[in-house]
Design a protein around this motif. Structure first.
Motif, PDB file in Angstrom:
ATOM      1  N   THR A  11      42.673  44.710  44.569  1.00  0.00           N
ATOM      2  CA  THR A  11      41.110  44.532  43.812  1.00  0.00           C
ATOM      3  C   THR A  11      41.141  45.736  42.948  1.00  0.00           C
ATOM      4  O   THR A  11      41.143  46.720  43.587  1.00  0.00           O
ATOM      5  N   VAL A  12      40.810  45.223  41.716  1.00  0.00           N
ATOM      6  CA  VAL A  12      40.751  46.447  40.600  1.00  0.00           C
ATOM      7  C   VAL A  12      39.387  46.011  39.880  1.00  0.00           C
ATOM      8  O   VAL A  12      38.670  44.943  39.968  1.00  0.00           O
ATOM      9  N   THR A  13      38.777  47.010  39.413  1.00  0.00           N
ATOM     10  CA  THR A  13      37.971  46.939  38.281  1.00  0.00           C
ATOM     11  C   THR A  13      38.259  47.277  36.890  1.00  0.00           C
ATOM     12  O   THR A  13      38.658  48.274  36.773  1.00  0.00           O
ATOM     13  N   ILE A  14      38.215  46.326  36.098  1.00  0.00           N
ATOM     14  CA  ILE A  14      38.208  46.333  34.824  1.00  0.00           C
ATOM     15  C   ILE A  14      37.029  46.003  33.924  1.00  0.00           C
ATOM     16  O   ILE A  14      36.487  45.052  33.888  1.00  0.00           O
ATOM     17  N   THR A  20      40.861  40.176  41.664  1.00  0.00           N
ATOM     18  CA  THR A  20      41.782  40.452  42.710  1.00  0.00           C
ATOM     19  C   THR A  20      43.194  39.803  41.887  1.00  0.00           C
ATOM     20  O   THR A  20      43.339  38.880  41.609  1.00  0.00           O
ATOM     21  N   ILE A  21      44.082  40.746  42.087  1.00  0.00           N
ATOM     22  CA  ILE A  21      45.459  40.601  41.306  1.00  0.00           C
ATOM     23  C   ILE A  21      46.438  40.107  42.705  1.00  0.00           C
ATOM     24  O   ILE A  21      46.335  41.123  43.587  1.00  0.00           O
ATOM     25  N   ASN A  31      46.804  49.322  40.035  1.00  0.00           N
ATOM     26  CA  ASN A  31      45.851  50.118  39.705  1.00  0.00           C
ATOM     27  C   ASN A  31      46.148  51.012  38.586  1.00  0.00           C
ATOM     28  O   ASN A  31      45.096  51.054  37.652  1.00  0.00           O
ATOM     29  N   GLN A  32      47.164  51.359  38.171  1.00  0.00           N
ATOM     30  CA  GLN A  32      47.717  52.282  36.978  1.00  0.00           C
ATOM     31  C   GLN A  32      47.484  51.206  35.783  1.00  0.00           C
ATOM     32  O   GLN A  32      46.904  51.813  34.867  1.00  0.00           O
ATOM     33  N   ASP A  38      41.340  49.280  31.479  1.00  0.00           N
ATOM     34  CA  ASP A  38      39.768  49.701  31.149  1.00  0.00           C
ATOM     35  C   ASP A  38      39.601  50.864  30.492  1.00  0.00           C
ATOM     36  O   ASP A  38      38.742  50.674  29.763  1.00  0.00           O
ATOM     37  N   LYS A  39      40.462  51.935  30.590  1.00  0.00           N
ATOM     38  CA  LYS A  39      40.356  52.913  29.685  1.00  0.00           C
ATOM     39  C   LYS A  39      40.194  52.632  28.103  1.00  0.00           C
ATOM     40  O   LYS A  39      39.583  52.937  27.260  1.00  0.00           O
TER      41      LYS A  39
END
Length: 83
Positions: A11-14, A20-21, A31-32, A38-39
């Protein structure tokens, strides 16, 4: 179905949204990638504050793919010059 059970869930936040990937990659890699995306989205939003999220995502994708293609061409050019 056995293949689906062996896949990793991360689970990531973008850009403020959770996703959920599911895949074979390590969570650290996912995550990377998500952090990079996201950045970049936040960078483009700073330059284009009136873009909605969909247009921002497409603009970011176009720029990231452009960077990828240029890098891939550079790597191939370097390989060709070595051989």
């Amino acid at each position: 179905m056995a293949d689906d059970q062996s896949k990793k869930r991360t689970t990531v936040t973008i850009y403020g949204q959770q996703y959920t990937i599911v895949g074979d990659e390590q969570p650290s890699h996912i995550n990377q990638v998500a952090n990079y995306l996201d950045k970049r989205m936040k960078e483009y939003k700073a330059y284009n504050p009136y873009l909605d999220t969909t247009r921002l995502a497409v603009l970011t994708a176009l720029n990231v793919v452009d960077d990828y293609i240029k890098l891939k061409e550079e790597v191939n050019k370097d390989k060709d010059s070595e051989g």
